[in-house]
Design a protein around this motif. Structure first.
Motif, PDB file in Angstrom:
ATOM      1  N   LEU A   1      -4.122   5.935  -6.218  1.00 33.28           N
ATOM      2  CA  LEU A   1      -3.485   6.062  -4.906  1.00 33.28           C
ATOM      3  C   LEU A   1      -3.683   4.809  -4.060  1.00 33.28           C
ATOM      4  O   LEU A   1      -2.785   4.426  -3.294  1.00 33.28           O
ATOM      5  CB  LEU A   1      -4.029   7.293  -4.179  1.00 33.28           C
ATOM      6  CG  LEU A   1      -3.521   8.642  -4.705  1.00 33.28           C
ATOM      7  CD1 LEU A   1      -4.308   9.790  -4.080  1.00 33.28           C
ATOM      8  CD2 LEU A   1      -2.026   8.805  -4.428  1.00 33.28           C
ATOM      9  N   ARG A   2      -4.830   4.169  -4.166  1.00 39.35           N
ATOM     10  CA  ARG A   2      -5.064   2.927  -3.419  1.00 39.35           C
ATOM     11  C   ARG A   2      -4.084   1.836  -3.843  1.00 39.35           C
ATOM     12  O   ARG A   2      -3.716   0.975  -3.044  1.00 39.35           O
ATOM     13  CB  ARG A   2      -6.494   2.430  -3.626  1.00 39.35           C
ATOM     14  CG  ARG A   2      -7.540   3.178  -2.823  1.00 39.35           C
ATOM     15  CD  ARG A   2      -8.848   2.398  -2.745  1.00 39.35           C
ATOM     16  NE  ARG A   2      -9.416   2.126  -4.048  1.00 39.35           N
ATOM     17  CZ  ARG A   2     -10.244   2.949  -4.698  1.00 39.35           C
ATOM     18  NH1 ARG A   2     -10.578   4.108  -4.162  1.00 39.35           N
ATOM     19  NH2 ARG A   2     -10.730   2.617  -5.869  1.00 39.35           N
TER      20      ARG A   2
ATOM     21  N   GLU B   1      -1.009   2.484  -5.165  1.00 38.15           N
ATOM     22  CA  GLU B   1       0.346   3.035  -5.259  1.00 38.15           C
ATOM     23  C   GLU B   1       1.285   2.313  -4.289  1.00 38.15           C
ATOM     24  O   GLU B   1       1.092   2.340  -3.079  1.00 38.15           O
ATOM     25  CB  GLU B   1       0.327   4.540  -4.935  1.00 38.15           C
ATOM     26  CG  GLU B   1       1.674   5.228  -4.997  1.00 38.15           C
ATOM     27  CD  GLU B   1       2.313   5.131  -6.363  1.00 38.15           C
ATOM     28  OE1 GLU B   1       3.183   4.234  -6.549  1.00 38.15           O
ATOM     29  OE2 GLU B   1       1.938   5.928  -7.242  1.00 38.15           O
ATOM     30  N   SER B   2       2.288   1.650  -4.822  1.00 36.54           N
ATOM     31  CA  SER B   2       3.223   0.904  -3.974  1.00 36.54           C
ATOM     32  C   SER B   2       4.673   1.323  -4.198  1.00 36.54           C
ATOM     33  O   SER B   2       5.587   0.718  -3.648  1.00 36.54           O
ATOM     34  CB  SER B   2       3.074  -0.603  -4.234  1.00 36.54           C
ATOM     35  OG  SER B   2       3.343  -0.894  -5.610  1.00 36.54           O
TER      36      SER B   2
ATOM     37  N   LEU C   1       4.283   9.018   2.258  1.00 35.99           N
ATOM     38  CA  LEU C   1       3.437   9.656   1.247  1.00 35.99           C
ATOM     39  C   LEU C   1       1.999   9.856   1.720  1.00 35.99           C
ATOM     40  O   LEU C   1       1.264  10.659   1.132  1.00 35.99           O
ATOM     41  CB  LEU C   1       3.434   8.811  -0.033  1.00 35.99           C
ATOM     42  CG  LEU C   1       4.808   8.522  -0.655  1.00 35.99           C
ATOM     43  CD1 LEU C   1       4.648   7.623  -1.879  1.00 35.99           C
ATOM     44  CD2 LEU C   1       5.520   9.809  -1.033  1.00 35.99           C
ATOM     45  N   GLN C   2       1.601   9.145   2.775  1.00 27.24           N
ATOM     46  CA  GLN C   2       0.204   9.168   3.199  1.00 27.24           C
ATOM     47  C   GLN C   2      -0.310  10.574   3.545  1.00 27.24           C
ATOM     48  O   GLN C   2      -1.425  10.940   3.151  1.00 27.24           O
ATOM     49  CB  GLN C   2       0.002   8.226   4.398  1.00 27.24           C
ATOM     50  CG  GLN C   2      -1.466   7.969   4.720  1.00 27.24           C
ATOM     51  CD  GLN C   2      -2.178   7.225   3.600  1.00 27.24           C
ATOM     52  OE1 GLN C   2      -1.735   6.164   3.161  1.00 27.24           O
ATOM     53  NE2 GLN C   2      -3.286   7.787   3.109  1.00 27.24           N
TER      54      GLN C   2
ATOM     55  N   SER D   1       0.846  -1.190   0.000  1.00 29.73           N
ATOM     56  CA  SER D   1       0.000   0.000   0.000  1.00 29.73           C
ATOM     57  C   SER D   1       0.879   1.237   0.000  1.00 29.73           C
ATOM     58  O   SER D   1       2.116   1.150  -0.032  1.00 29.73           O
ATOM     59  CB  SER D   1      -0.916  -0.011   1.233  1.00 29.73           C
ATOM     60  OG  SER D   1      -0.143  -0.033   2.421  1.00 29.73           O
ATOM     61  N   LEU D   2       0.257   2.393   0.062  1.00 34.64           N
ATOM     62  CA  LEU D   2       0.968   3.658   0.000  1.00 34.64           C
ATOM     63  C   LEU D   2       2.000   3.761   1.122  1.00 34.64           C
ATOM     64  O   LEU D   2       1.711   3.458   2.274  1.00 34.64           O
ATOM     65  CB  LEU D   2      -0.036   4.796   0.094  1.00 34.64           C
ATOM     66  CG  LEU D   2       0.437   6.196  -0.259  1.00 34.64           C
ATOM     67  CD1 LEU D   2       0.856   6.275  -1.717  1.00 34.64           C
ATOM     68  CD2 LEU D   2      -0.669   7.197   0.024  1.00 34.64           C
ATOM     69  N   HIS D   3       3.206   4.175   0.776  1.00 31.30           N
ATOM     70  CA  HIS D   3       4.287   4.329   1.755  1.00 31.30           C
ATOM     71  C   HIS D   3       3.865   5.343   2.822  1.00 31.30           C
ATOM     72  O   HIS D   3       3.281   6.383   2.497  1.00 31.30           O
ATOM     73  CB  HIS D   3       5.557   4.801   1.036  1.00 31.30           C
ATOM     74  CG  HIS D   3       6.792   4.698   1.854  1.00 31.30           C
ATOM     75  ND1 HIS D   3       7.092   5.622   2.843  1.00 31.30           N
ATOM     76  CD2 HIS D   3       7.819   3.808   1.849  1.00 31.30           C
ATOM     77  CE1 HIS D   3       8.244   5.298   3.410  1.00 31.30           C
ATOM     78  NE2 HIS D   3       8.705   4.197   2.824  1.00 31.30           N
TER      79      HIS D   3
ATOM     80  N   ALA E   1      -1.253  12.306   0.338  1.00 30.16           N
ATOM     81  CA  ALA E   1      -2.470  11.735  -0.242  1.00 30.16           C
ATOM     82  C   ALA E   1      -3.698  12.207   0.533  1.00 30.16           C
ATOM     83  O   ALA E   1      -4.725  12.562  -0.056  1.00 30.16           O
ATOM     84  CB  ALA E   1      -2.383  10.210  -0.238  1.00 30.16           C
TER      85      ALA E   1
END
Length: 274
Positions: free
Chosen positions: A113-114, A116-117, A7-8, A2-4, A11
């Motif tokens: 974004l969901r 994004e890895s 970065l959350q 999932s998103l690092h 987002a």
């Protein structure tokens, strides 16, 4: 994956601002889309077009092939010309076309974004063929969308979200530019300190110290006997730093202490957005 975690926050800030923009423009009648905003040369429609264009490029869409008219007097640099393409290509779109494209763009970007890895340090494309990291890109994007949300709120008489997640991203982005404003652009004296006391929905006290080599650093510790000190509210700070108001127009909302030439030079160079 999932998103690092790094970065959350960006987002979250983008999500909050883009949903606020959608809510602001959804009920607008056609005439409201032509209202002037504080962003030079842009209407409400232009701001929303820009935000859509930014997110389409973040998604990875190719840029539109479009020639700009020659009478856009607010467009003077290569970067402004680059940005204006996404705006001008939508200038004759109707209100339903604008809101529909905005909603579709939000859906696509949320899905992206969901899933994004990538690592925050991954290189991605920036304006005019530049490269930047994914973290830099997402931070800049969250900042831009929040600032444009504020442009729309001003134009539509709907103030709010000055303390939202995007506002805190904006604070950090703008403070990062402050040493260059004071030490380089305003040429503050070496071995001096300049204090900024900002109050309102987002509050902070910061000192820019200029060393013997003329380099500026940002500090949280207050300075005794600073060469200059500024006291102002958060909204005015943002509007000055983003070029939405001139120092002259904001003079009644800024308390400046210190040598007049120095304080004037700092305010004259306060705008940091392109």
């Amino acid at each position: 994956m999932s998103l690092h975690p790094t970065l959350q926050p960006y987002a979250d800030a983008w999500t909050h601002s883009i949903e606020a923009i959608s809510e602001l423009v959804q009920p607008l009648v056609e005439a409201d889309w032509n209202r002037r905003t504080p962003c030079p040369g842009w209407s409400v429609r232009d701001i929303v077009s820009h935000v859509i264009g930014l997110d389409c490029e973040m998604y990875g869409d190719p840029r539109p092939i479009h020639s700009l008219p020659r009478d856009l007097f607010h467009v003077t640099t290569d970067l402004q010309r680059y940005i204006e393409v996404q705006v001008d290509v939508r200038r004759h779109h109707t209100a339903p076309e604008m809101t529909s494209e905005l909603e579709y763009t939000i859906i696509r970007r949320n899905r992206q974004l969901r899933n994004e890895s990538r690592d925050p340090g991954t290189k991605v494309r920036g304006p005019l063929g530049t490269e930047l990291t994914l973290e830099e890109s997402m931070r800049s994007h969250a900042f831009n969308v929040w600032v444009h949300e504020q442009d729309l709120r001003t134009a539509l008489g709907r103030p709010g979200n000055l303390d939202s997640p995007g506002a805190h991203v904006a604070r950090d982005v703008l403070l990062a530019e402050l040493p260059a404003v004071v030490a380089e652009k305003a040429d503050a004296p070496r071995s001096s300190a300049i204090v900024f006391d900002v109050h309102g929905p987002v509050e902070f006290l910061r000192t820019i110290r200029v060393d013997i080599q003329g380099r500026g650093t940002l500090e949280t510790a207050p300075a005794l006997g600073p060469a200059a000190a500024f006291t102002l509210d958060w909204e005015t700070y943002v509007r000055l730093a983003c070029g939405r108001v001139t120092p002259e127009a904001a003079a009644d909302r800024v308390k400046a202490e210190g040598e007049p030439e120095l304080t004037a030079a700092i305010l004259r160079n306060f705008k940091v957005t392109k």
